[in-house]
Design an enzyme around this catalytic site. Structure first.
Site, short mmCIF file in Angstrom:
data_model
loop_
_atom_site.label_atom_id
_atom_site.label_comp_id
_atom_site.label_asym_id
_atom_site.label_seq_id
_atom_site.Cartn_x
_atom_site.Cartn_y
_atom_site.Cartn_z
N CYS A 1 39.53 38.01 42.04
CA CYS A 1 38.06 38.07 41.90
C CYS A 1 37.59 39.08 40.86
O CYS A 1 36.65 38.79 40.11
CB CYS A 1 37.39 38.32 43.25
SG CYS A 1 37.67 39.94 43.98
N HIS B 1 35.43 42.19 48.00
CA HIS B 1 35.26 41.00 47.16
C HIS B 1 34.14 41.23 46.15
O HIS B 1 33.05 41.66 46.51
CB HIS B 1 34.94 39.77 48.00
CG HIS B 1 34.66 38.55 47.17
ND1 HIS B 1 35.60 38.04 46.29
CD2 HIS B 1 33.54 37.78 47.03
CE1 HIS B 1 35.08 36.99 45.66
NE2 HIS B 1 33.83 36.82 46.09
N ASP C 1 29.68 33.32 41.48
CA ASP C 1 30.97 33.82 41.95
C ASP C 1 32.06 32.83 41.55
O ASP C 1 32.10 31.72 42.05
CB ASP C 1 30.93 33.99 43.47
CG ASP C 1 32.21 34.60 44.03
OD1 ASP C 1 33.12 34.91 43.25
OD2 ASP C 1 32.28 34.78 45.27
#
Length: 287
Positions: A79, A117, A134
């Site tokens: 991520c 995250h 995202d």
């Protein structure tokens, strides 16, 4: 006194190389349609993988290194890499970007996880609503397209369905929870507030996730790829293919040779030499 020439300038992304990598040829403008299209193209163009952490190193989040790896190197990332790269691209397009951190709720079974995250809150010129973007959530419940930060509204990002809800908590800011519609029910994916996080915050989080022996990313292979027709997920040796019609195929790969072939042919990853693909290093979390 210093002049503007004395202030270090952040490197600019190579837009031509990035857009070629994700196969996007649209007009370069800062609007909601472009934002949604860029997110889908990025997710379908660059895989999620943790080959660096299982090799014992924390990946660099410097833009030139991200471009060398994800854009030109035939690799993916997790991520922090994906969303740091996308943030730089969006800012170059003219979007406003705030980096956020979320707690992953999926699979937590009531445990309180740290905020590890990375995700993005994006301001679109002329639009009063910020958008949640995202491209780094390695899950079949990940957003395929950016969505407005609006509660209790279903967003169909075919073949997936998502919504955002507010839930009570002890903090002063609203708590937002991303939910995906899976197997006939709304399932929490992660929870976040809109408190800004900065690049040094993610340098610390990245190091923790990549090197802490209690982190699953440091000892077990996790690879994901989303195509227009299916979602592929590899965890250790276990491969799951979920197709757009909901059908699933599951099988266990035989060993390093087959894992390497699947990563190369099915996930599109240029596998570096020496990666411990067939090793299951023990996790301190399991002891």
């Amino acid at each position: 006194m210093t002049s503007n020439d004395d202030i270090p300038q952040s490197p600019q992304p190579d837009l031509d190389a990035y857009l070629a990598r994700i196969g996007w040829t649209g007009e370069r403008r800062a609007d909601a349609t472009t934002l949604r299209a860029l997110q889908r193209a990025h997710i379908q163009g660059i895989p999620f993988e943790n080959l660096d952490p299982i090799s014992g190193s924390a990946p660099s989040l410097a833009l030139p290194d991200l471009e060398a790896k994800l854009v030109r190197g035939g690799r993916g990332g997790y991520c922090y890499e994906h969303n740091t790269l996308l943030a730089a691209v969006l800012e170059t397009f003219g979007f406003g970007v705030t980096r956020l951190a979320a707690r992953v709720v999926l699979g937590a079974r009531g445990a309180i996880r740290p905020r590890t995250h990375m995700l993005l809150l994006v301001d679109v010129p002329g639009d009063p609503r910020p958008y949640l973007a995202d491209v780094g959530f390695g899950s079949g419940g990940a957003l395929l397209e950016a969505v407005p930060l609006v509660a209790d509204t279903e967003f169909p990002d075919a073949p997936r369905r998502h919504r955002l809800v507010n839930e009570p908590h002890r903090g002063p800011l609203e708590l937002w929870v991303l939910q995906a519609y899976e197997d006939g029910t709304w399932t929490d994916q992660y929870a976040f507030t809109v408190e800004p996080y900065e690049a040094p915050d993610f340098e610390v989080i990245n190091w923790h996730i990549a090197t802490n022996p209690r982190s699953p990313f440091s000892h077990l292979l996790y690879v994901q790829r989303t195509t227009p027709d299916a979602h592929l997920a590899l965890s250790g040796r276990d491969l799951v293919i979920t197709r757009a019609d909901g059908s699933r195929e599951e099988r266990e790969l035989s060993g390093r040779e087959e894992i390497t072939r699947v990563l190369t042919d099915d996930f599109g990853i240029a596998v570096p030499a020496g990666v411990p693909l067939d090793e299951r290093k023990p996790s301190a979390a399991a002891t």
